[in-house]
Design a protein around this motif. Structure first.
Motif, PDB file in Angstrom:
ATOM      1  N   VAL A   1       1.181  -1.887  -0.185  1.00 47.58           N
ATOM      2  CA  VAL A   1      -0.238  -0.035   0.316  1.00 47.58           C
ATOM      3  C   VAL A   1       1.044   1.687   0.007  1.00 47.58           C
ATOM      4  CG1 VAL A   1      -1.811   1.402   1.420  1.00 47.58           C
ATOM      5  CG2 VAL A   1      -2.197  -1.312   1.168  1.00 47.58           C
ATOM      6  N   LEU A   2       1.809   1.130   0.252  1.00 52.27           N
ATOM      7  CA  LEU A   2       2.787   2.014   1.140  1.00 52.27           C
ATOM      8  C   LEU A   2       3.628   2.770  -0.611  1.00 52.27           C
ATOM      9  CD1 LEU A   2       4.014   2.108   4.444  1.00 52.27           C
ATOM     10  CD2 LEU A   2       2.019   3.411   3.955  1.00 52.27           C
ATOM     11  N   SER A   3       3.430   1.494  -1.647  1.00 49.00           N
ATOM     12  CA  SER A   3       3.748   1.929  -2.420  1.00 49.00           C
ATOM     13  C   SER A   3       3.631   2.756  -3.396  1.00 49.00           C
ATOM     14  CB  SER A   3       4.713   0.134  -3.663  1.00 49.00           C
ATOM     15  OG  SER A   3       3.270  -0.067  -3.854  1.00 49.00           O
ATOM     16  N   ARG A   4       2.396   3.112  -3.009  1.00 52.34           N
ATOM     17  CA  ARG A   4       1.287   3.663  -3.841  1.00 52.34           C
ATOM     18  C   ARG A   4       0.854   5.163  -2.930  1.00 52.34           C
ATOM     19  NH1 ARG A   4      -0.552  -1.411  -5.436  1.00 52.34           N
ATOM     20  NH2 ARG A   4      -2.097  -1.319  -3.984  1.00 52.34           N
ATOM     21  N   HIS A   5       0.929   5.185  -1.478  1.00 55.25           N
ATOM     22  CA  HIS A   5      -0.254   6.324  -0.432  1.00 55.25           C
ATOM     23  C   HIS A   5       0.959   6.319  -0.468  1.00 55.25           C
ATOM     24  CE1 HIS A   5      -3.408   5.293  -3.172  1.00 55.25           C
ATOM     25  NE2 HIS A   5      -3.500   3.902  -2.846  1.00 55.25           N
ATOM     26  N   ALA A   6       0.724   7.098   0.349  1.00 52.88           N
ATOM     27  CA  ALA A   6       1.507   7.467   1.887  1.00 52.88           C
ATOM     28  C   ALA A   6       0.525   7.341   3.363  1.00 52.88           C
ATOM     29  CB  ALA A   6       1.324   9.813   2.231  1.00 52.88           C
ATOM     30  N   SER A   7       1.981   7.497   4.186  1.00 55.33           N
ATOM     31  CA  SER A   7       1.257   6.820   5.288  1.00 55.33           C
ATOM     32  C   SER A   7       0.310   7.395   6.598  1.00 55.33           C
ATOM     33  CB  SER A   7       2.549   6.364   6.649  1.00 55.33           C
ATOM     34  OG  SER A   7       3.267   6.962   6.580  1.00 55.33           O
ATOM     35  N   PRO A   8      -0.479   7.071   7.173  1.00 49.41           N
ATOM     36  CA  PRO A   8      -1.285   7.989   8.191  1.00 49.41           C
ATOM     37  C   PRO A   8      -0.356   8.736   8.993  1.00 49.41           C
ATOM     38  CG  PRO A   8      -1.741   6.037   8.606  1.00 49.41           C
ATOM     39  CD  PRO A   8      -1.300   6.040   7.803  1.00 49.41           C
ATOM     40  N   GLY A   9      -0.509   9.938   9.829  1.00 53.37           N
ATOM     41  CA  GLY A   9       0.187  10.122  10.843  1.00 53.37           C
ATOM     42  C   GLY A   9      -0.356   9.419  12.518  1.00 53.37           C
ATOM     43  N   LEU A  10       1.111   9.440  13.325  1.00 55.64           N
ATOM     44  CA  LEU A  10       0.433   8.586  14.088  1.00 55.64           C
ATOM     45  C   LEU A  10       0.849   9.293  15.582  1.00 55.64           C
ATOM     46  CD1 LEU A  10       0.286   4.840  13.697  1.00 55.64           C
ATOM     47  CD2 LEU A  10      -1.442   6.387  13.234  1.00 55.64           C
ATOM     48  N   SER A  11       1.131  10.277  15.348  1.00 57.91           N
ATOM     49  CA  SER A  11       2.018  11.153  16.340  1.00 57.91           C
ATOM     50  C   SER A  11       0.361  12.071  17.553  1.00 57.91           C
ATOM     51  CB  SER A  11       2.673  11.927  16.053  1.00 57.91           C
ATOM     52  OG  SER A  11       2.474  13.061  15.038  1.00 57.91           O
TER      53      SER A  11
END
Length: 794
Positions: free
Chosen positions: A55-65
């Motif tokens: 998934v991350l090869s096509r989309h940015a990851s969500p922020g969990l901070s």
């Protein structure tokens, strides 16, 4: 897995690397607590990380901070503990991160089952989130909006403070008080408004003393006028405190009631952040999650030690219970033997912990229940162990536990004692390990082990390569070939006298010297082969690049040649068409003269037209692939001006406009204009040239051919809207010239309705133009009075 082995393999450092990739305490804690497990469980641990990599090869990851482990405080709230405002802020932040993760997961395809299952674990708590958002601000303080009562109390407190401040300022300005003040200011002590009174006049002011200056000359006195107001404000502050306690109690109860949902959400955040850290680390290494199998195998492909910096040299090695069980790595010191040994052990431990590894996709790690390692110097003064004693103690333990399912790693087997005895002991240990069924990787300098690995079934030699040309290690692991220790070369580079080295060579057994020379020849031959292969690859790439450049130049030249030829033909055709216009003028003159009784002009016209036809035929078609005679006209070919054969008509027709949405085409056959289906149109096979008959010519005469290219370039309509009458006349004059050259017999002039001025200008122009036979306003389907339809003389 033995904790001591994990320490030897530096597994803790890899855990720390993984923890640094996590966004939350959840992920960092999971990374530091991870341990090797059976392959069936490790495969489950890999699944979420594998999906996230894709998934991350096509989309940015969500922020969990912002998310924290709120489970202890939530558990306390469930038991009746009242949480503090900062606790509420942490719960709110964590719920917001859960909602952000839920939205991100909603956008993930259903083809990722693990991510979909995780989405179902993330709770939705809009009511609790809204209540917390109304209650605490970004600093963890209670907002006025937490309740209507609190808002009223705080508004009253604000008003009261303003009144007290204003009253205190009035007292400072009063002459009967200001004369006793040290300074004409209002101060605050313990939340009370006070006046700085000189010590000797404090009794004249009266009231309550709250503080004094360091010198004792100034007393900070609360005047009686302010004392009662301050008491009233204190009562409001107590009301505020009680209301805040009530709000905290209410919200703590709500959080306690949502304990299970919040715990589920925290577990989902933990799983996601841990898997996200794995995926990020895999991308950083350009690695992957190795394939885990139930068989007793170890196959590393393109692998390197994760703690190496710079540009690590990848290694390949393969061990299997049914094939090669034992690999003996030999070669010079500082050549990478121990690193290769540790790489085998560390990547095995990482894979069995569900971690990604710095390796290629075809890496396979089987069911390895334990790693038994003897690496480094474990000399111990406290335990009265020498280097050799510590080494042998480890070997005894390893021999006891070695067997199917185990991976044995031994560094410098047999070192630390008499070389002959050490070699004999190492050889016996090596055979025992090979017979035990364990997978073993052993490093050594003993030639006896090289020979044994070459001759014994289940064993294989390997070496860390030495560049025999440049006299440097390459750090490549070469399977199937023993290595030289190169002790003499290293000693020589470090300054050992040559005569000492010669004496040393004289003391070596001739058979070992012969073996060393054979290995040296193999290394040099391999080095030359590799360099030849590298040169060949460079030459191949250069040849491929030159071939590509040549082919590109050929294509460019061919395209340029065609364009030049086509341009020349277009220019020649334009000249011929211009000549045709002049010829038509001459024909008109001939006819006028014939009417006057002169003869011979018809024959002259015929001859001139025949000569013109010969000239156009000699020009030939453009350098393009023409349509085949009789083939059906395609949609992209049906352009204005194309001559076509119409089903049901013997006479060819002319396309007036390309296909519309309905798929029908406007075509003129003779004087008839109609719309026909595209499938009823076929090519005439005349090279795309349009025949236009001169109705006024002498019977039997044929009009010269017009240029298909020109017909394609000229539209059957012109839009004059927005022009002045003078501008419209100039544009229309040029357009009619082009229409005559293109052989159009009818044109559509768009002038719009408006005031009618432009329509009148067009009508006046057409009335005097000799190229126009007749004109009329458009009908309902043609644009009405906003359009003039004119027929061109032919």
């Amino acid at each position: 897995m033995d904790p001591k082995t994990l320490e030897l393999l530096e597994f803790r450092k890899v855990q720390e690397m993984l923890a640094r990739e996590a966004d939350t305490d959840f992920g960092r804690k999971r990374a530091m607590e991870a341990v090797p497990m059976p392959t069936s469980l490790a495969r489950e641990e890999q699944k979420l990380g594998r999906e996230l990599m894709d998934v991350l090869s096509r989309h940015a990851s969500p922020g969990l901070s912002g998310a924290t482990d709120i489970r202890p405080r939530v558990g306390a709230a469930a038991q009746g503990v009242v949480l503090q405002p900062l606790d509420l802020k942490r719960v709110l932040d964590t719920i917001m991160v859960m909602e952000s993760l839920s939205r991100w997961l909603d956008g993930v395809s259903q083809e990722y089952p693990e991510l979909c299952r995780l989405r179902n674990k993330v709770p939705s708590l809009p009511t609790l989130r809204s209540r917390l958002y109304e209650t605490v601000d970004v600093d963890g303080l209670i907002k006025d909006s937490a309740s209507p009562t609190l808002q009223r109390i705080r508004r009253a407190l604000g008003d009261f403070r303003d009144r007290m401040r204003k009253r205190a300022e009035e007292l400072v300005r009063r002459k009967d008080i200001s004369q006793y003040l040290q300074e004409p200011i209002v101060a605050i002590r313990d939340g009370r408004y006070v006046l700085p009174v000189r010590q000797e006049h404090a009794a004249k002011i009266g009231g309550l003393v709250h503080d004094q200056s360091a010198s004792g000359q100034t007393l900070f006195v609360e005047p009686p006028e302010l004392l009662e107001m301050a008491n009233q404000m204190k009562r409001l502050e107590l009301e505020e405190r009680d209301e805040i306690d009530r709000i905290l109690t209410e919200l703590s109860a709500m959080i306690g009631d949502a304990r299970e949902l919040l715990h589920d959400g925290c577990r989902a955040l933990s799983d996601f952040d841990f898997a996200l850290a794995k995926a990020r680390l895999a991308f950083r290494w350009k690695g992957c999650f190795p394939t885990l199998t139930g068989e007793h195998v170890l196959k590393l492909s393109g692998a390197y030690h994760p703690l190496l910096t710079g540009e690590p040299v990848p290694m390949d090695i393969s061990l299997s219970r049914d094939d090669v069980r034992t690999v003996v790595i030999t070669g010079p010191n500082m050549g990478g033997k121990t690193v290769a040994l540790k790489t085998c052990g560390l990547l095995t431990v990482m894979a069995l912990s569900g971690f990604p590894c710095p390796c290629r996709q075809d890496t396979v790690i089987g069911e390895i229940t334990g790693v038994l390692a003897d690496i480094g110097d474990e000399q111990s003064i406290e335990e009265n162990l020498s280097t050799f004693s510590a080494h042998i103690s480890n070997v005894v333990r390893i021999l006891k536990d070695a067997g199917p399912g185990k991976l044995v790693l031994m560094d410098e087997l047999g070192a630390g004692t008499d070389p002959q005895e050490g070699a004999a002991l190492a050889l016996a240990i090596l055979k025992r390990l090979n017979d035990s069924g364990a997978l073993s990787v052993v490093t050594s300098h003993f030639s006896e082990l090289k020979i044994a690995a070459q001759e014994t079934p289940g064993m294989r030699n390997a070496s860390v390569e030495w560049d025999a040309v440049n006299m440097l290690p390459t750090y490549r692991l070469v399977i199937g070939r023993p290595g030289r220790s190169n002790a003499f070369l290293v000693a020589k580079r470090l300054g050992m006298p040559e005569d000492v080295l010669e004496d040393a060579r004289a003391n070596i057994n001739e058979s070992l010297l012969y073996l060393d020379d054979v290995i040296q020849d193999m290394e040099q031959s391999a080095q030359r082969s590799r360099e030849a292969a590298q040169d060949a690859e460079i030459d191949r790439q250069k040849a491929a690049r030159l071939l590509a450049e040549w082919e590109e130049k050929v294509r460019a030249l061919e395209a340029s040649r065609k364009e030049i030829l086509n341009q020349a033909r277009r220019e020649a055709a334009a000249m011929v068409n211009r000549a045709r216009v002049e010829l038509e003028k001459a024909i008109k003159d001939f006819r006028d003269r014939e009417k006057q009784g002169r003869s011979g002009y018809s024959e002259a016209v015929r001859e001139a037209r025949e000569r013109l036809k010969v000239v156009r035929d000699e020009l030939g078609p453009d350098e393009e692939e023409g349509a085949h005679e009789g083939s059906q006209v395609l949609a992209e070919e049906a352009v204005a001006g194309l001559e076509v054969a119409v089903k049901g008509f013997k006479e060819p027709g002319i396309v007036l406009e390309p296909p519309g949405d309905s798929g029908s085409v406007a075509v003129r056959v003779g004087s008839l204009t109609m719309r026909v289906k595209l499938e009823d149109l076929h090519h005439t096979g005349r090279g795309g040239k349009t025949h236009m008959r001169d109705e006024g010519a002498v019977a039997g005469e044929s009009r010269p051919l017009m240029s298909l290219q020109k017909a394609r370039d000229v539209s059957f309509e012109i839009d004059l809207r927005g022009m002045t009458g003078e501008e419209a006349a100039g544009a229309l004059d040029k357009y009619l010239d082009d229409a005559v050259l293109a052989g159009l017999t009818q044109v559509r002039i768009i002038h719009g309705k408006g005031t009618g001025a432009l329509r009148k200008a067009v009508s006046d122009f057409l009335r005097t133009d000799p190229r126009i036979a007749e004109w009329r306003l458009g009908e309902t389907g043609e644009g009405g009075s906003g359009v003039t339809v004119a027929k061109v003389k032919v």
